[in-house]
Design an enzyme around this catalytic site. Structure first.
Site, short mmCIF file in Angstrom:
data_model
loop_
_atom_site.label_atom_id
_atom_site.label_comp_id
_atom_site.label_asym_id
_atom_site.label_seq_id
_atom_site.Cartn_x
_atom_site.Cartn_y
_atom_site.Cartn_z
N LEU A 165 -0.99 87.02 14.46
CA LEU A 165 0.47 87.45 14.90
C LEU A 165 0.01 89.04 15.26
O LEU A 165 1.09 89.52 16.04
CB LEU A 165 1.07 87.77 13.59
CG LEU A 165 1.62 86.16 12.80
CD1 LEU A 165 2.26 86.64 11.48
CD2 LEU A 165 2.70 85.76 13.79
N GLY A 166 -0.93 89.41 14.91
CA GLY A 166 -1.12 91.07 15.57
C GLY A 166 -2.48 91.17 15.03
O GLY A 166 -3.21 90.59 14.25
N ARG A 167 -3.19 92.44 15.61
CA ARG A 167 -4.68 92.96 15.28
C ARG A 167 -4.45 94.37 15.15
O ARG A 167 -3.62 95.21 15.71
CB ARG A 167 -5.49 92.88 16.46
CG ARG A 167 -5.86 91.26 16.60
CD ARG A 167 -6.62 91.24 17.96
NE ARG A 167 -6.76 89.86 18.45
CZ ARG A 167 -7.44 89.01 18.26
NH1 ARG A 167 -8.59 89.42 17.48
NH2 ARG A 167 -7.51 87.93 18.74
N LYS A 185 6.06 104.27 13.59
CA LYS A 185 6.21 104.04 14.79
C LYS A 185 6.83 102.48 15.22
O LYS A 185 6.65 101.79 14.22
CB LYS A 185 5.02 103.89 15.60
CG LYS A 185 3.65 103.44 15.22
CD LYS A 185 2.20 103.54 16.05
CE LYS A 185 1.23 102.80 15.56
NZ LYS A 185 0.18 102.72 16.06
N ASP A 199 2.17 107.01 9.75
CA ASP A 199 1.94 106.40 11.30
C ASP A 199 3.33 105.53 11.39
O ASP A 199 3.33 104.31 11.64
CB ASP A 199 0.88 105.37 10.74
CG ASP A 199 0.19 105.08 12.14
OD1 ASP A 199 0.75 105.59 13.23
OD2 ASP A 199 -0.53 104.14 12.11
N LYS A 224 -3.13 89.55 6.36
CA LYS A 224 -3.75 90.65 6.96
C LYS A 224 -5.26 90.38 6.43
O LYS A 224 -5.66 90.71 5.34
CB LYS A 224 -3.34 92.12 6.42
CG LYS A 224 -3.99 93.18 7.40
CD LYS A 224 -3.02 94.42 7.09
CE LYS A 224 -3.76 95.53 7.77
NZ LYS A 224 -2.83 96.58 7.68
N SER A 256 -9.86 96.96 12.25
CA SER A 256 -10.56 96.10 11.52
C SER A 256 -9.78 95.16 10.78
O SER A 256 -10.39 94.37 10.01
CB SER A 256 -11.33 96.91 10.96
OG SER A 256 -10.61 97.71 9.92
N SER A 257 -8.85 94.73 11.45
CA SER A 257 -8.03 93.89 10.77
C SER A 257 -7.32 92.51 11.56
O SER A 257 -6.96 92.84 12.99
CB SER A 257 -6.99 94.21 10.04
OG SER A 257 -5.71 94.68 10.76
N ASP A 261 2.26 98.57 7.33
CA ASP A 261 0.88 99.49 7.80
C ASP A 261 1.03 100.65 6.83
O ASP A 261 1.33 101.86 7.51
CB ASP A 261 0.93 99.87 9.02
CG ASP A 261 -0.34 100.13 9.76
OD1 ASP A 261 -1.18 100.32 8.78
OD2 ASP A 261 -0.72 100.09 10.83
N ASN A 266 4.98 99.51 13.81
CA ASN A 266 4.65 99.53 12.18
C ASN A 266 6.02 99.04 11.59
O ASN A 266 6.25 99.48 10.45
CB ASN A 266 3.92 100.74 11.73
CG ASN A 266 2.36 100.72 12.05
OD1 ASN A 266 2.07 99.54 12.44
ND2 ASN A 266 1.89 101.84 12.06
N THR A 323 -0.35 108.26 15.40
CA THR A 323 -0.57 107.83 16.80
C THR A 323 0.03 108.89 17.59
O THR A 323 0.93 109.71 17.44
CB THR A 323 0.25 106.75 16.96
OG1 THR A 323 -0.05 105.74 16.04
CG2 THR A 323 0.23 106.12 18.42
P1 ADP Z 1 -3.25 97.80 11.28
O1 ADP Z 1 -3.10 98.65 10.03
O2 ADP Z 1 -4.32 97.20 11.44
O3 ADP Z 1 -2.46 98.66 12.51
P2 ADP Z 1 -0.62 96.17 10.58
O4 ADP Z 1 -0.60 96.16 9.21
O5 ADP Z 1 -0.03 97.26 11.24
O6 ADP Z 1 -2.08 96.57 10.90
O7 ADP Z 1 -0.46 94.85 11.35
C1 ADP Z 1 -0.90 94.76 12.68
C2 ADP Z 1 0.15 93.71 13.37
O8 ADP Z 1 0.12 92.58 12.88
C3 ADP Z 1 1.49 94.55 13.01
O9 ADP Z 1 1.73 95.58 14.20
C4 ADP Z 1 2.30 93.20 13.49
O10 ADP Z 1 2.52 92.86 14.80
C5 ADP Z 1 1.53 92.14 12.85
N1 ADP Z 1 1.87 92.16 11.35
C6 ADP Z 1 1.53 92.65 10.40
N2 ADP Z 1 2.10 92.28 8.99
C7 ADP Z 1 3.04 91.24 9.64
C8 ADP Z 1 4.03 90.60 8.79
N3 ADP Z 1 4.31 90.56 7.72
N4 ADP Z 1 4.82 89.53 9.45
C9 ADP Z 1 4.52 89.50 11.05
N5 ADP Z 1 3.64 90.20 11.58
C10 ADP Z 1 2.88 91.29 11.14
MG MG Z 2 -0.41 98.95 12.77
#
Ligand code: ADP
Ligand code: MG
Length: 387
Positions: free
Chosen positions: A29-31, A151, A149, A52, A34-35, A167, A154, A186
């Site tokens: 779904l996203g990156r 934005k 953070d 995550k 380091s996650s 986040d 998040n 950011t």
């Molecule tokens: P990081 O700290 O690495 O930025 P995030 O917690 O912001 O990690 O998650 C990275 C991305 O993953 C988010 O910007 C979003 O696109 C996706 N994501 C995170 N949590 C969820 C969730 N609960 N449902 C759907 N997408 C998510």
């Molecule tokens: Mg994030």
């Protein structure tokens, strides 16, 4: 995309085994740095979540490690839990090399992607989203936490397009009156006081107000689709932030009313002490207008009301062709009152009484239902009864 996903090897040890026993991971779904966040399904219930997965293998012994940072993120997530506009942490699995955080799934993804798909948000939508963000941030602050953070990447949107702030990787619990000096966040959303900490020796530091500034940047961006301080040369952008240099001069602003501009002006105040508080921001006329506008014009309600009126008019016009509603009670006690039954009653009455009911003599046929059968049947009836 599929190839890219294949390259992302899924961790397969201890805590990972536990995680896999309970959840089935699906697409990414996203990156983050380091996650990786994947959609996953809880095997027992079939419910969907977002996992995550944090890779700890690059952790070095110096500085704050990903493991420590994640543990702090978990503690903060638990500390702010239980609010409708904050992401809910469902489960945690920890191993020496990976940590799995299982969150409620936000099917509509990031506010950032939503904004990209619609380019700009109307004042009404902005009001709806901003109120939720401000309420969510108010809750975070009320727990003594600063997010740092905020934005559109998040801020996630659930099935009903409601906000879920996520986040908490940079979030920090602040003691009473505590100020922080580190630079994190950011670039485009950094508050002037955060930048000052890095440029001026004896800067006073920053506190909760940095989130209020970020809300101003988000609100500006939602309304016109581009951020207030952006410049292709980052140094100029950072200088613009320090000076609070932005404008409402682009053509998109011409169609936007005064209240949202006024609120943005109060959110994007360089001096954090002069910046509007979240409480005052939520009480700003921009949010009052919502109630007034709701009273003034609600397209859906108006349309539904118009349909009801038209239907009522058509019914009134057709009333003489409309059959009377059948009431069981009336049918039992006074069947002759019901037009449909009256015909049946008349038919039956004619079979029994027909030969002596003289039509046109003004007889009350309802009286026939006093159960006085015609005379030649009377004695048969009586003899039958007496047998
Ligand atoms: P990081 O700290 O690495 O930025 P995030 O917690 O912001 O990690 O998650 C990275 C991305 O993953 C988010 O910007 C979003 O696109 C996706 N994501 C995170 N949590 C969820 C969730 N609960 N449902 C759907 N997408 C998510
Ligand atoms: Mg994030």
């Amino acid at each position: 995309m599929a190839k890219e996903e294949d390259e992302d090897k899924l961790p397969d040890q201890d805590a990972a085994k536990e995680f896999y026993a309970k959840y089935e991971p699906k697409e990414i779904l996203g990156r983050g740095i380091s996650s990786t966040v994947r959609r996953c399904i809880e095997k027992e219930t079939g419910k969907e979540f977002a996992a995550k997965i944090i890779d700890l293998s690059n952790d070095s012994s110096d500085g704050i490690t990903a493991k420590e940072a994640t543990k702090q993120e978990i503690a903060i997530l638990r500390h702010v839990a239980g609010h409708q506009y904050i992401i809910e942490l469902q489960d945690v699995f920890e191993s020496p090399t990976f940590i799995f955080l299982v969150f409620e799934l936000c099917r509509h993804g990031e506010l950032f992607d939503y904004l990209t798909s619609v380019v700009t948000l109307s004042e009404k939508k902005t009001r709806y989203i901003m109120r939720q963000i401000l309420e969510g941030v108010f809750h975070i602050h009320s727990r003594g936490i600063v997010h740092r953070d905020l934005k559109p990447e998040n801020i996630l949107l659930d099935d009903n397009l409601n906000v879920k702030i996520t986040d908490f990787g940079f979030a920090k619990k602040l003691a009473e009156g505590e100020m922080v000096h580190e630079l994190c966040g950011t670039p485009g959303y950094l508050a002037p006081e955060t930048l000052k900490c890095n440029m001026v020796e004896d800067a006073p530091g920053c506190s909760f107000e940095v989130d209020v500034w970020a809300c101003g940047v988000i609100m500006y961006t939602l309304l016109v689709g581009c951020p207030p301080f952006w410049h292709r040369k980052q140094m100029i952008m950072l200088r613009n932030i320090m000076e609070g240099k932005y404008s409402f001069t682009s053509p998109e602003w011409a169609d936007i009313s005064e209240p949202p501009k006024d609120l943005i002006r109060r959110l994007l105040v360089v001096d954090p002490k002069q910046r509007i508080t979240l409480e005052d921001a939520l009480a700003h006329p921009f949010f009052h207008t919502m109630k007034l506008q709701q009273r003034k014009f609600q397209a859906r309600q108006k349309f539904q009301w118009a349909i009801l009126v038209v239907r009522a008019m058509v019914r009134l016009q057709r009333i003489k062709f409309t059959p009377e509603p059948l009431s069981l009670e009336t049918a039992r006690t006074d069947p002759y009152r019901i037009k449909l039954l009256r015909k049946v009653v008349d038919g039956c009455a004619f079979r029994v009484y027909g030969h002596w009911v003289k039509k046109g003599e003004g007889q009350n046929r309802a009286a026939l239902f006093e159960n006085t059968p015609k005379t030649e049947l009377k004695h048969i009836y009586v003899t039958n009864l007496s047998r």
